[in-house]
Design a protein around this motif. Structure first.
Motif, PDB file in Angstrom:
ATOM      1  N   THR A  74       0.813  -1.227   0.000  1.00 23.09           N
ATOM      2  CA  THR A  74       0.000   0.000   0.000  1.00 23.09           C
ATOM      3  C   THR A  74       0.842   1.271   0.000  1.00 23.09           C
ATOM      4  O   THR A  74       0.326   2.353   0.292  1.00 23.09           O
ATOM      5  CB  THR A  74      -0.917   0.006   1.240  1.00 23.09           C
ATOM      6  OG1 THR A  74      -0.107   0.018   2.427  1.00 23.09           O
ATOM      7  CG2 THR A  74      -1.832  -1.215   1.259  1.00 23.09           C
ATOM      8  N   LEU A  77      -0.581   4.331  -1.973  1.00 22.93           N
ATOM      9  CA  LEU A  77      -2.011   4.622  -1.840  1.00 22.93           C
ATOM     10  C   LEU A  77      -2.702   4.575  -3.202  1.00 22.93           C
ATOM     11  O   LEU A  77      -3.625   5.346  -3.494  1.00 22.93           O
ATOM     12  CB  LEU A  77      -2.253   5.982  -1.170  1.00 22.93           C
ATOM     13  CG  LEU A  77      -1.583   6.193   0.197  1.00 22.93           C
ATOM     14  CD1 LEU A  77      -2.073   7.492   0.827  1.00 22.93           C
ATOM     15  CD2 LEU A  77      -1.844   5.026   1.127  1.00 22.93           C
ATOM     16  N   GLN A 100       4.341  -2.224   3.466  1.00 20.09           N
ATOM     17  CA  GLN A 100       4.524  -0.836   3.037  1.00 20.09           C
ATOM     18  C   GLN A 100       5.960  -0.412   3.293  1.00 20.09           C
ATOM     19  O   GLN A 100       6.648  -0.965   4.163  1.00 20.09           O
ATOM     20  CB  GLN A 100       3.581   0.082   3.825  1.00 20.09           C
ATOM     21  CG  GLN A 100       3.826   0.019   5.333  1.00 20.09           C
ATOM     22  CD  GLN A 100       3.062   1.073   6.096  1.00 20.09           C
ATOM     23  OE1 GLN A 100       2.772   2.129   5.561  1.00 20.09           O
ATOM     24  NE2 GLN A 100       2.745   0.802   7.352  1.00 20.09           N
ATOM     25  N   TRP A 106      -0.258   6.508   6.264  1.00 18.65           N
ATOM     26  CA  TRP A 106      -1.473   5.764   5.886  1.00 18.65           C
ATOM     27  C   TRP A 106      -2.711   6.614   6.082  1.00 18.65           C
ATOM     28  O   TRP A 106      -2.779   7.430   7.018  1.00 18.65           O
ATOM     29  CB  TRP A 106      -1.584   4.513   6.765  1.00 18.65           C
ATOM     30  CG  TRP A 106      -1.084   3.273   6.109  1.00 18.65           C
ATOM     31  CD1 TRP A 106      -0.275   3.194   5.023  1.00 18.65           C
ATOM     32  CD2 TRP A 106      -1.366   1.940   6.514  1.00 18.65           C
ATOM     33  NE1 TRP A 106      -0.025   1.884   4.719  1.00 18.65           N
ATOM     34  CE2 TRP A 106      -0.675   1.089   5.611  1.00 18.65           C
ATOM     35  CE3 TRP A 106      -2.106   1.371   7.522  1.00 18.65           C
ATOM     36  CZ2 TRP A 106      -0.727  -0.292   5.702  1.00 18.65           C
ATOM     37  CZ3 TRP A 106      -2.160  -0.006   7.627  1.00 18.65           C
ATOM     38  CH2 TRP A 106      -1.480  -0.828   6.721  1.00 18.65           C
TER      39      TRP A 106
END
Length: 391
Positions: A74, A77, A100, A106
């Motif tokens: 992630t 994003l 990540q 986040w």
């Protein structure tokens, strides 16, 4: 499901949310693939390296739904990544591993989820490889593992891949117990009317010991019907042998405790299927207008039935094999893989610990292809069982 690890991540060089450039192909090659290789028998899959023809989005959803493990990066994003993560969390309780770049900011929506951080230096890469491999290995050893927020909030949610068609062909599979030579755990498929294995057939029953009606599809209904005496011309039941005997043995309205075992004769099953006894095990609890729920510690049903089969009462019959259902997965709706893991483990534990047991094989009846695949995975992941072979 299978032994694929579907990897959801950006491709090539991309900037993370904080503006740092990351070569995601290197992350895939030098961290993710190496971590998955440590599991043995698993293979990484990314959408950009699937050579099969077909619409890419269809294949992507199939992998998200069917692959046993997913790893999701992630760091950027990326909208596509989060869409695929959402689909995975909606379809699978686990095993979904979030990773990540260390220090990534986040968004609020996923801030509470666990994630493995990585750096691209040698020491950081080695740590990430170890952490990812350990997370997956631990999750695979726990059939009830949940890492999806969806299933944490909605624990009873079930997603079915499609209609489950019954297996009509009688087949037997066996896996040897590694620590107890001569003992086996088996899977049996097909129409129960044609199955000849099992000195004892175990019936999954409710705590009231009220057998299902003849026209039901449950184990209880099937055993009740097959064991009844029928008119040879019309096949209509003329004497409800097993249900009548069970009713005489259980005081009306009092029922039994969870995991209790009540033994009856097999009725017509002795003549047609070589069954010596039927063990009725209280595996579910019913509530008016609420249906049935599996009892706590469902594995006790297996242990108690095996212990009863070794009772001196049956010494003259010398019970060598027992055919179980996978408890709690019928009308009560328990997850097949989760319950199979608990039931199989209980059978292995019992047979390993009882050198004096006359039981040579514990078989489990498997209804559909989907259930068979789930049971195959459970057997393959049990350290006390050898390879499963078709007899």
């Amino acid at each position: 499901m299978n032994n694929n690890c579907f990897v959801i991540m950006p491709y090539g060089e991309k900037k993370d949310v904080d503006g740092n450039m990351i070569n995601f192909d290197d992350i895939y090659k030098y961290i993710i693939e190496k971590a998955v290789a440590r599991l043995g028998g698993f293979e990484c899959v990314r959408c950009d390296n699937i050579d099969e023809p077909g619409w890419v989005h269809k294949r992507m959803v199939q992998h998200i739904s069917e692959d046993r493990v997913a790893i999701v990066d992630t760091s950027t994003l990326n909208a596509n990544v989060f869409y695929e993560l959402g689909v995975r969390h909606a379809l699978k309780r686990g095993v979904t591993v979030l990773i990540q770049r260390k220090g990534t900011t986040w968004p609020f929506n996923i801030a509470g989820l666990n994630s493995i951080s990585y750096t691209t230096d040698l020491g950081g890469a080695d740590k990430a490889i170890n952490d990812i491999a350990a997370f997956i290995a631990n999750a695979l050893q726990k059939p009830a593992h949940v890492d999806s927020l969806v299933y944490e909030v909605l624990p009873n949610l079930r997603v079915e891949p499609g209609p489950r068609a019954p297996i009509t062909k009688v087949q037997m599979f066996e896996a040897p117990l590694i620590n107890r030579p001569g003992k086996r755990l088996g899977l049996v498929t097909g129409d129960r009317g044609n199955i000849k294995v099992g000195d004892v057939w175990v019936n999954s029953e409710n705590t009231e010991m009220q057998m299902d009606r003849f026209y039901g599809t449950s184990t209880s209904a099937t055993i009740r019907y097959l064991g009844a005496k029928k008119d040879p011309e019309t096949e209509r039941v003329v004497e409800d042998l097993i249900a009548n005997e069970l009713a005489r043995m259980v005081h009306s309205g009092k029922g039994v405790d969870p995991a209790a075992v009540i033994v009856t004769g097999p009725g017509e099953l002795r003549r047609t299927n070589n069954v010596k006894w039927v063990f009725h095990v209280a595996s579910v609890i019913g509530q008016p207008r609420e249906g049935y729920q599996p009892i706590a510690r469902i594995e006790r049903c297996v242990t108690n039935a095996l212990r009863r089969a070794d009772d001196e009462r049956f010494s003259e019959d010398r019970i060598k094999s027992v055919l179980f259902p996978i408890f709690g997965t019928g009308p009560s709706g328990g997850d097949v893989e989760t319950h199979a893991a608990r039931c199989f483990a209980a059978a292995v534990d019992y047979l390993e610990s009882r050198a004096d047991s006359s039981i040579e094989a514990a078989y489990f009846y498997v209804w559909s292809e989907q259930d068979l695949e789930a049971c195959r995975r459970v057997v393959a992941n049990h350290s006390g069982l050898g390879p499963l072979s078709l007899l």
